[in-house]
Scaffold this motif. Structure first.
Motif: not given
Length: 219
Positions: A148-172
């Motif tokens: 909810k905080k990410l939604e309300q603040s229109n934040s960017l979210f970056i998730g890093f997966s070190t096991k797979d050396s990958s990432y995901v980016l969501y624009d809230f």
């Protein structure tokens, strides 16, 4: 398994060495080295703050919680330095920006950083999966009110997966679908939101790719 146990395999050195390089406090070094008695003697306020965070530590011991927290800060700062070197202005914005463990009442669900580019500024949340859970299950779990905080603040979210050396980016700033979980066992029975990950949302981790995606969100 959390940040403290998994991160050394990704960065290729001890966490205490990285903490020294990034000028972390003596209390954080003691936590990483597991010197809990020394911490209690020299930094009683930090020790008491750790004990106060029962809600945050789930099923972990106080020391395990503190080590995972400091390790997660290290990874964030490691990444932030990489992104700064590539031209993005990133600053700490959260309650833990000074990298000292806070009492439970001062812990916030607000985004931890902010990023500036081309005259624009966005809050930035950085989260890490050290076990490959996201890729295997197609889900990211956000605890308590984080979603909810990410939604309300229109934040960017970056998730890093070190096991797979990958990432995901969501624009809230856009609608990000998630399912509410009233009782999430891995978080000690606290509520959570499950964000579904499509396989094509995860990208190979290259700093240049992360920067390009952030810039695209801020045009």
């Amino acid at each position: 398994m959390g940040a403290f146990r998994e991160l050394p395999h990704f960065i290729g050195e001890s966490l205490s060495n990285l903490a020294i390089q990034l000028k972390y406090s003596d209390s954080n070094i003691l936590i990483l080295n597991g010197e809990i008695n020394e911490l209690q003697a020299r930094f009683p306020d930090v020790y008491e703050n750790i004990l106060s965070c029962r809600h945050n530590r789930d099923s972990r011991t106080p020391l395990e919680y503190a080590q995972d927290l400091v390790a997660s800060w290290l990874f964030e700062d490691y990444l932030i330095e990489e992104l700064k070197d590539a031209g993005l202005l990133i600053t700490h914005a959260g309650a833990d920006k000074d990298r000292e463990i806070l009492s439970h009442r001062r812990v916030s669900a607000s985004s931890d950083s902010s990023v500036s580019y081309n005259g624009k500024n966005r809050l930035l949340e950085i989260m890490t999966d050290y076990t490959g859970f996201w890729n295997k299950n197609g889900l990211i779990h956000l605890r308590d009110s984080k979603y909810k905080k990410l939604e309300q603040s229109n934040s960017l979210f970056i998730g890093f997966s070190t096991k797979d050396s990958s990432y995901v980016l969501y624009d809230f700033a856009n609608k990000i679908d998630a399912d509410y979980i009233s009782y999430h066992y891995p978080y000690g029975g606290k509520p959570a939101y499950a964000v579904k990950i499509n396989k094509n949302d995860l990208h190979p981790f290259y700093v240049e790719s992360v920067i390009a995606d952030i810039k695209k969100c801020m045009q």
